[in-house]
Write a protein that holds these residues in place. Structure first.
Motif, short mmCIF file in Angstrom:
data_model
loop_
_atom_site.label_atom_id
_atom_site.label_comp_id
_atom_site.label_asym_id
_atom_site.label_seq_id
_atom_site.Cartn_x
_atom_site.Cartn_y
_atom_site.Cartn_z
N PRO A 14 -19.61 12.04 24.74
CA PRO A 14 -18.40 11.63 25.75
C PRO A 14 -17.84 10.22 25.62
O PRO A 14 -18.45 9.46 24.83
CB PRO A 14 -19.32 11.68 27.27
CG PRO A 14 -20.67 11.43 26.92
CD PRO A 14 -20.81 11.71 25.25
N ASP A 15 -16.90 10.29 26.34
CA ASP A 15 -16.03 8.98 26.62
C ASP A 15 -17.07 8.12 27.22
O ASP A 15 -18.33 8.05 27.28
CB ASP A 15 -14.71 9.08 26.86
CG ASP A 15 -13.83 7.90 26.39
OD1 ASP A 15 -14.14 6.86 26.19
OD2 ASP A 15 -12.55 8.32 26.37
N ARG A 16 -16.42 7.27 28.27
CA ARG A 16 -17.29 6.28 29.13
C ARG A 16 -18.33 6.94 29.76
O ARG A 16 -19.54 6.65 30.00
CB ARG A 16 -16.47 5.27 29.94
CG ARG A 16 -15.61 4.44 29.01
CD ARG A 16 -14.46 3.72 29.95
NE ARG A 16 -13.45 3.00 29.24
CZ ARG A 16 -13.66 1.79 28.79
NH1 ARG A 16 -14.83 1.09 29.29
NH2 ARG A 16 -12.66 1.03 28.21
N ASP A 17 -18.12 8.01 30.28
CA ASP A 17 -19.02 9.03 31.08
C ASP A 17 -18.75 10.39 30.79
O ASP A 17 -17.66 10.93 30.24
CB ASP A 17 -19.12 8.64 32.74
CG ASP A 17 -17.69 8.78 33.23
OD1 ASP A 17 -17.37 10.03 33.38
OD2 ASP A 17 -17.07 8.09 33.45
N ASP A 18 -19.65 11.20 31.25
CA ASP A 18 -19.56 12.82 30.82
C ASP A 18 -18.40 13.52 31.72
O ASP A 18 -17.59 14.35 31.48
CB ASP A 18 -20.72 13.49 31.03
CG ASP A 18 -21.36 13.40 32.58
OD1 ASP A 18 -20.79 14.43 33.35
OD2 ASP A 18 -22.30 12.53 32.91
N SER A 19 -18.01 12.65 32.93
CA SER A 19 -16.88 13.17 33.88
C SER A 19 -16.95 15.00 33.95
O SER A 19 -15.87 15.56 33.96
CB SER A 19 -15.69 12.96 33.10
OG SER A 19 -15.61 11.31 33.17
N GLY A 20 -18.03 15.57 33.98
CA GLY A 20 -18.26 16.97 34.10
C GLY A 20 -18.25 17.85 32.95
O GLY A 20 -18.50 18.94 32.80
N TRP A 21 -18.24 17.05 31.59
CA TRP A 21 -18.11 17.67 30.30
C TRP A 21 -19.38 18.59 30.07
O TRP A 21 -19.28 19.61 29.48
CB TRP A 21 -18.00 16.84 29.21
CG TRP A 21 -16.58 16.41 29.18
CD1 TRP A 21 -15.70 15.38 29.69
CD2 TRP A 21 -15.52 16.95 28.21
NE1 TRP A 21 -14.42 15.37 29.36
CE2 TRP A 21 -14.35 16.47 28.66
CE3 TRP A 21 -15.50 17.99 27.43
CZ2 TRP A 21 -13.12 16.91 27.90
CZ3 TRP A 21 -14.26 18.56 26.94
CH2 TRP A 21 -13.13 17.90 26.89
N PRO A 34 -10.20 16.84 37.62
CA PRO A 34 -11.39 17.72 36.87
C PRO A 34 -11.33 19.10 37.49
O PRO A 34 -11.85 20.06 36.76
CB PRO A 34 -12.80 17.22 37.55
CG PRO A 34 -12.30 16.27 38.65
CD PRO A 34 -10.87 15.76 38.37
N GLU A 52 -11.14 11.45 26.05
CA GLU A 52 -10.07 12.00 26.95
C GLU A 52 -8.58 11.32 26.86
O GLU A 52 -8.44 10.19 26.89
CB GLU A 52 -10.61 11.74 28.27
CG GLU A 52 -11.96 12.90 28.92
CD GLU A 52 -12.47 12.71 30.05
OE1 GLU A 52 -11.55 11.93 30.97
OE2 GLU A 52 -13.38 13.11 30.49
#
Length: 323
Positions: free
Chosen positions: A269-276, A235, A208
């Protein structure tokens, strides 16, 4: 998920040397230089022997759509040499992984691709000029044929390109420190070596606000899309934008592959999925699966100062000569 040898279509996409690539891998972005050393295990996995990083100041690189050159090549070279001199073991040969924004990929059908290196480069530059909004004379370009001619003398090729000045400066800095870089890859293509699935699969690599979509059909890439989003968006705005772009990607794949549907999607994902996970599932119309650390073909016995996701492209690069 199982490890695979990186396919021949990418082994030398942006590299310049035919020698085997050793299992020492550097990664450079605007924030840090990273080094990972791997060793082959008996079960085919790689053991992470060592990991370290050199943090970079915010003004190390100029900004640009393909990354930018170093603001002070001498200072970068000195910092790199000092850091490498502190390593327990010297590094002489290695690979380099760069962000997707710095190294990009395009697909094209090229008619009668010449065998001569000079003539081949001219054809590729002419073709790339029609596909990308960059001054192609300033780019380093490499291409690999993905399949036999499709008829009428046309061959499907994947073209990798990046800013020549940036690549040359990085190569020179490592060379002055005694390190030869035999292969240069971007993060998403390097990560692809960690996974092998039959059928038509989408692999989404998230850094991101950047993300890339690599669509692979039975191990052969058919589409790469690299997107940069506004990192300040929440988001509630970002999600619909991603879903809309992925619906367009799905439609384009169907059009190019005579109506074939995607069968699955993997998200790194990066550190967490964050909705991806939800965005990708809705946008591509398939159930998406988030890659976990345990899905990677590696053994981690040391603590990391960075999230494990940073290691995935470096691991994938090392796999191509060991797996």
């Amino acid at each position: 998920m199982r490890s695979i040898k990186l396919p021949s279509w990418i082994e030398r996409l942006l590299g310049t040397d035919p020698r085997p690539v050793p299992p020492q891998v550097f990664a450079v972005d605007s924030g840090a230089v990273r080094l990972a050393r791997f060793k082959q295990e008996g079960d085919g996995r790689l053991e992470l022997l060592d990991y370290s990083q050199l943090d970079l100041g915010p003004d190390t690189f100029h900004e640009g759509p393909l990354g930018g050159p170093l603001k002070d090549p001498s200072a970068f070279g000195e910092a790199l040499a000092g850091w490498l001199g502190q390593q327990e073991e010297s590094v002489n040969d290695a690979s380099l992984v760069l962000p997707d924004r710095w190294l990009r990929v395009a697909f094209a059908d090229v008619e009668n691709l010449p065998g001569s290196e000079t003539a081949r480069a001219e054809v590729l530059r002419w073709k790339l000029k029609q596909l990308v909004p960059f001054r192609v004379e300033d780019l380093r370009i490499r291409a690999v044929e993905l399949a036999e001619s499709t008829g009428a003398g046309e061959s499907p090729v994947m073209i990798g390109f990046g800013a020549e000045v940036l690549l040359a400066e990085l190569e020179a800095a490592f060379s002055r420190s005694g390190v030869h870089l035999g292969l240069i890859l971007n993060e998403s293509l390097a990560s692809a070596a960690n996974f092998a699935q039959p059928g038509l699969v989408a692999q989404i690599f998230v850094r991101e606000p950047d993300y890339s979509v690599l669509v692979v059909q039975d191990g052969r890439p058919v589409l790469v899309r690299q997107k940069v989003l506004d990192g300040s968006l929440g988001p509630e705005v970002l999600g619909p934008m991603v879903e809309r772009e992925l619906r367009l990607t799905r439609g384009f794949v169907q059009e190019q592959l005579d109506g074939l549907e995607l069968e699955s999607a993997l998200i790194l994902p990066d550190r967490d999925d964050s909705g991806w996970l939800d965005w990708v599932s809705r946008g591509l119309g398939v159930q998406a699966t988030k890659v976990e650390s345990t899905d990677l073909p590696w053994q981690q016995n040391i603590s990391l100062s960075e999230p494990w996701q940073r290691l995935a492209p470096m691991l994938g690069t090392a796999l191509q000569v060991i797996a």
